[in-house]
Scaffold this motif. Structure first.
Motif, PDB file in Angstrom:
ATOM      1  N   ASP A  79       0.834  -1.214   0.000  1.00 10.66           N
ATOM      2  CA  ASP A  79       0.000   0.000   0.000  1.00 10.66           C
ATOM      3  C   ASP A  79       0.864   1.257   0.000  1.00 10.66           C
ATOM      4  OD1 ASP A  79      -2.282  -1.520  -0.029  1.00 10.66           O
ATOM      5  OD2 ASP A  79      -2.742  -1.271   2.101  1.00 10.66           O
ATOM      6  N   ALA A  80       1.971   1.207   0.751  1.00  9.89           N
ATOM      7  CA  ALA A  80       2.876   2.362   0.800  1.00  9.89           C
ATOM      8  C   ALA A  80       3.539   2.579  -0.558  1.00  9.89           C
ATOM      9  CB  ALA A  80       3.940   2.147   1.877  1.00  9.89           C
ATOM     10  N   ARG A 107       1.398   6.921  -6.784  1.00 14.98           N
ATOM     11  CA  ARG A 107       0.263   7.801  -7.100  1.00 14.98           C
ATOM     12  C   ARG A 107       0.576   9.273  -6.839  1.00 14.98           C
ATOM     13  NH1 ARG A 107      -4.426   3.662  -4.922  1.00 14.98           N
ATOM     14  NH2 ARG A 107      -4.789   2.652  -6.949  1.00 14.98           N
ATOM     15  N   THR A 161       0.986   4.143  -2.857  1.00 16.74           N
ATOM     16  CA  THR A 161       0.779   5.550  -2.498  1.00 16.74           C
ATOM     17  C   THR A 161       1.897   6.418  -3.062  1.00 16.74           C
ATOM     18  OG1 THR A 161      -0.405   4.968  -0.466  1.00 16.74           O
ATOM     19  CG2 THR A 161       0.558   7.173  -0.572  1.00 16.74           C
TER      20      THR A 161
END
Length: 333
Positions: free
Chosen positions: A291-292, A298, A295
């Motif tokens: 997830d990191a 993005r 992120t």
């Protein structure tokens, strides 16, 4: 058999007015098992239950049975008794007893790594971390021929004692990081706990970097991380979480060099290391790591953002599918 007789004590406690019978059974334990360290500990426990002098019994025990096992049993019992039965026992008397017990062991030349570590932890618990540091340093220096300088447990304990001393505001000869760097020069790489030293040093460099932190330190962090992955590839009983280390390394890269440096880090982890091939048990931590990474991508305005993001998502789907975590895999599709 000591335990067999103690079962009768337990039975006695199910009925009223059996104190004399209990005392008689314990007297036979005393007379028949004078050389058994388990029997001495059982007697000390009985003394606590009936308001007797448990520490006096342990003192007598270590006079009668002068062995490492007896001393360790007495140390463990006294520490637990003081912690758990603070109302039944005089805490200060327990601290005084332990202080004397370690001194007594030294006088009797009864020593081992475990007794040394227990002594250090006792000193730290009583607020005397500086003495713990001196104790451990002396042991490493004085016992080089017998291998204490190659014992990873002692180095890890020394680094912790130095940290506690520093946190208390005292000046130390070395920082914990320097202790761990010194340890890695003495401990063989094939030692089972060498990787624990490496992980501790890795964390120290990440979270408490030296004042002169720069490119040299970043290279050391990257090299250490690669070494940890290699050394841990066939480990099953490690006490650290590989994806958490990956996440910490990613955070450090992002703070030091921004998105592009962070990308190089996560690409090295997912493409050029054995991390994902071996450590699939810490699924939640791996999800945090992925997830990191997503992120970070993005947040980037790079023309290749979509390509990088797609590759990341595909890797996450493949990894969690391999782990048989299909609900998580679905989140990345």
């Amino acid at each position: 058999d000591v335990q067999f007789r103690l079962k009768f004590v337990q039975i006695c406690r199910m009925y009223p007015e059996t104190d004399e019978v209990e005392a008689l059974i314990m007297s036979t334990v005393e007379s028949d098992f004078a050389d058994d360290h388990d029997a001495w500990i059982e007697r000390a426990e009985y003394a606590v239950d009936v308001g007797g002098d448990a520490f006096g019994i342990l003192e007598e025990a270590t006079d009668s049975v002068q062995s490492e096992e007896m001393y360790l049993a007495a140390i463990h019992f006294a520490k637990e008794a003081v912690a758990v039965n603070s109302e039944a026992l005089d805490t200060q008397k327990g601290v005084t007893f332990l202080d004397r017990l370690f001194e007594k062991a030294s006088e009797a030349s009864i020593s081992s790594t475990e007794i040394l570590l227990e002594h250090s932890r006792f000193l730290i618990s009583t607020g005397d971390a500086t003495s713990a540091v001196s104790l451990l340093r002396a042991a490493i220096h004085d016992d080089r021929d017998n291998g204490l300088c190659k014992d990873s447990q002692i180095w890890l304990e020394l680094a912790q004692a130095v940290q506690v001393t520093s946190d208390a505001g005292y000046t130390t000869q070395q920082e914990p990081r320097e202790v761990l760097e010194h340890a890695m020069k003495h401990i063989p790489i094939h030692d089972d706990r060498y990787v624990d030293i490496a992980v501790s040093l890795f964390r120290s460099l990440l979270f408490q970097p030296p004042k002169s932190s720069g490119a040299k330190i970043q290279k050391k962090i990257a090299d250490l991380f690669e070494r940890i992955l290699v050394l841990s590839s066939d480990e099953t009983g490690h006490k650290f979480c590989i994806p958490e280390l990956c996440f910490a390394c990613l955070q450090n890269s992002s703070m030091i060099g921004g998105i592009r440096t962070a990308r190089k880090t996560y690409e090295r982890i997912i493409s050029k290391s054995s991390a994902l091939q071996v450590y699939d048990e810490d699924v939640g931590a791996w999800k945090t790591f992925f997830d990191a990474c997503i992120t970070i991508e993005r947040l980037d305005n790079d023309p290749n953002q979509k390509k990088n993001l797609r590759r990341l998502l595909e890797t996450a789907v493949h990894f969690f599918s391999k782990c048989k975590q299909m609900p998580i895999a679905q989140e990345y599709k």
